[in-house]
Design a protein around this motif. Structure first.
Motif, mmCIF file in Angstrom:
data_model
loop_
_atom_site.group_PDB
_atom_site.id
_atom_site.type_symbol
_atom_site.label_atom_id
_atom_site.label_comp_id
_atom_site.label_asym_id
_atom_site.label_seq_id
_atom_site.Cartn_x
_atom_site.Cartn_y
_atom_site.Cartn_z
ATOM 1 N N ILE A 33 0.837 -1.196 0.000
ATOM 2 C CA ILE A 33 0.000 0.000 0.000
ATOM 3 C C ILE A 33 0.876 1.252 0.000
ATOM 4 N N HIS A 34 0.305 2.339 -0.537
ATOM 5 C CA HIS A 34 0.929 3.659 -0.477
ATOM 6 C C HIS A 34 -0.015 4.574 0.297
ATOM 7 N N ILE A 35 0.540 5.343 1.199
ATOM 8 C CA ILE A 35 -0.223 6.275 2.011
ATOM 9 C C ILE A 35 -0.174 7.655 1.361
ATOM 10 N N ALA A 36 -1.343 8.272 1.169
ATOM 11 C CA ALA A 36 -1.413 9.632 0.634
ATOM 12 C C ALA A 36 -1.426 10.639 1.776
ATOM 13 N N VAL A 37 -0.681 11.728 1.584
ATOM 14 C CA VAL A 37 -0.604 12.798 2.572
ATOM 15 C C VAL A 37 -1.002 14.109 1.896
ATOM 16 N N ASP A 38 -1.919 14.831 2.492
ATOM 17 C CA ASP A 38 -2.364 16.112 1.932
ATOM 18 C C ASP A 38 -1.528 17.247 2.517
ATOM 19 N N THR A 39 -0.623 17.771 1.720
ATOM 20 C CA THR A 39 0.230 18.874 2.176
ATOM 21 C C THR A 39 -0.190 20.222 1.600
ATOM 22 N N GLY A 40 -1.335 20.250 0.913
ATOM 23 C CA GLY A 40 -1.778 21.523 0.360
ATOM 24 C C GLY A 40 -2.541 21.424 -0.938
ATOM 25 N N MET A 41 -2.755 20.192 -1.426
ATOM 26 C CA MET A 41 -3.567 19.995 -2.629
ATOM 27 C C MET A 41 -5.061 20.050 -2.283
ATOM 28 N N GLY A 42 -5.403 19.610 -1.070
ATOM 29 C CA GLY A 42 -6.801 19.653 -0.648
ATOM 30 C C GLY A 42 -7.666 18.629 -1.338
ATOM 31 N N ARG A 43 -7.088 17.485 -1.687
ATOM 32 C CA ARG A 43 -7.844 16.488 -2.435
ATOM 33 C C ARG A 43 -8.018 15.224 -1.600
ATOM 34 N N ILE A 44 -7.014 14.367 -1.552
ATOM 35 C CA ILE A 44 -7.070 13.174 -0.717
ATOM 36 C C ILE A 44 -5.817 13.122 0.156
ATOM 37 N N GLY A 45 -5.865 12.291 1.189
ATOM 38 C CA GLY A 45 -4.676 12.078 1.992
ATOM 39 C C GLY A 45 -4.845 12.464 3.446
ATOM 40 N N TYR A 46 -3.974 11.913 4.276
ATOM 41 C CA TYR A 46 -3.965 12.241 5.694
ATOM 42 C C TYR A 46 -3.428 13.643 5.925
ATOM 43 N N GLU A 47 -4.003 14.311 6.896
ATOM 44 C CA GLU A 47 -3.427 15.569 7.344
ATOM 45 C C GLU A 47 -2.085 15.261 8.012
ATOM 46 N N PRO A 48 -1.059 16.057 7.750
ATOM 47 C CA PRO A 48 0.261 15.775 8.333
ATOM 48 C C PRO A 48 0.349 16.232 9.779
#
Length: 399
Positions: free
Chosen positions: A134-149
């Motif tokens: 698996i790959h984990i998505a991180v939302d660093t400023g795109m505002g789309r998908i991913g965990y908040e850092p």
């Protein structure tokens, strides 16, 4: 290679997207040279490889420099598996945990940003005696998908990493404005990267060290060479286009892979004052020779281009006139001698000494190259050419 040779025995309509495999090979080799041998190149072939044909382009990219491929959804991954792609396939978008059994059976790697999905993947992996990467998505400023850092994100990722049957293979983010060179946008990208690397450090402190970390698509790959990490995800650059008007490839010249072509189906002279097409938005100002071509907005040729673009005929540019219809449109060939039914017309690409770049069409309607390419749909056959010869024809509607 004449038009008759191109279209014989393959099409029900004299319309085709011509795919230059030599150009695709040159592009992926250029990307490989740019990033070096130590960086994993994950070729993005989502949306039917941006309209070029996912199975064929995946084979080409994997054979000439890419390490693996990426798609947007599970259905696209299954298509690749059924088409003979045996290498690693990463899904960049959401895969619902209810499809865990199918995903596991096909050996595909999902992006995860919900514990509930990861739990279902874990159970399916155990049931099938497999490991799901698996790959984990991180939302660093795109505002789309991913965990908040943040701390909550770290805790949930820890919980996911502890699930049996899962291998936390990668952690990634996506830049929002890496295709822009304005000072503000460059600063935003820099801030995203710093946020990402800080989060990776925090993950490492709790024992989570993924095999791959990645954040660069085509634009980041070119504009932020220090941000490559150990994986990059080239998209539009593979297909022969610069990511934007302000972020361009300087280490090699991208070669457009697709051209859109058809054959003229009707030629007639119309009188001064006669209208052409729906809405009467073109009126002949003189005796005018009008040719009809069998391409319309249902094929992905945008209606917004009506009266705003040109077409190549006999290597010369001619204006498109009248509203583009669902399945056909008209061109003014008055100034081109001896135009006949069956002559080739090029809607974007090259013909003889003439050239009509896709970027010109995109600019005319305020969009990006990606959108037009992706919208050339499966009603349009693909003709694959290498070394000046047709090597494969794909007609989606009859195969």
């Amino acid at each position: 290679m004449d038009t008759n040779t191109l279209i014989q025995n393959f099409t029900k309509r004299p319309v085709w997207a011509q795919i230059d495999l030599d150009a695709a090979i040159a592009n992926i080799r250029g990307i490989r040279r740019l990033v070096g041998p130590q960086v994993c190149v994950t070729s993005v072939v989502k949306a039917n490889a941006y309209g070029h044909g996912a199975i064929e382009l995946a084979k080409v990219f994997l054979g000439h420099g890419a390490d693996q491929v990426a798609v947007a959804c599970l259905g696209e991954a299954v298509e690749l598996r059924q088409g003979g792609i045996t290498g690693r396939i990463l899904i960049l978008g959401h895969t619902d945990g209810h499809r865990a059994e199918e995903l596991t059976a096909y050996g595909v790697e999902p992006t995860v940003f919900r514990y509930e999905d990861a739990l279902r993947f874990s159970r399916a992996a155990q049931a099938q005696h497999r490991t799901v990467n698996i790959h984990i998505a991180v939302d660093t400023g795109m505002g789309r998908i991913g965990y908040e850092p943040n701390a909550n994100g770290i805790r949930e990722i820890q919980a996911i990493a502890a699930l049996p049957g899962l291998q936390l293979e990668g952690v990634f983010t996506h830049f929002a404005v890496s295709d822009s060179n304005t000072p503000a946008d460059r600063a935003y990208t820099q801030a995203q990267y710093q946020c990402f690397t800080k989060f990776l450090t925090a993950l490492a402190e709790v024992g989570i060290r993924p095999v791959y970390t990645h954040c660069c698509s085509s634009s980041g790959l070119l504009s932020q060479t220090a941000f490559h990490q150990n994986m990059v995800r080239p998209g539009i650059l593979q297909y022969g286009y610069h990511p934007s008007g302000t972020v361009a490839c300087t280490s090699f010249t991208p070669q457009p892979v697709m051209s859109l072509r058809c054959c003229i189906t009707h030629v007639k002279w119309v009188h001064k004052g006669q209208y052409i097409s729906y809405g009467r938005h073109f009126q002949a100002t003189k005796e005018t020779c009008i040719a009809t071509i069998p391409v319309g907005y249902a094929d992905g040729y945008p209606r917004l281009l009506s009266n705003r673009t040109e077409v190549l005929v006999h290597g010369r540019r001619v204006p498109q006139v009248g509203n583009i219809c669902m399945d056909q449109c008209m061109i003014d060939v008055t100034d081109v001698p001896n135009v006949q039914i069956g002559d080739e017309a090029v809607l974007f690409g090259t013909q003889g000494e003439g050239s009509l770049p896709l970027e010109e069409l995109a600019a005319a309607i305020g969009t990006i190259d990606h959108e037009i390419l992706c919208n050339i749909n499966r009603r349009v056959p693909r003709v694959y050419v290498r070394g000046g010869q047709v090597v494969r024809r794909v007609e989606y509607l009859v195969e």
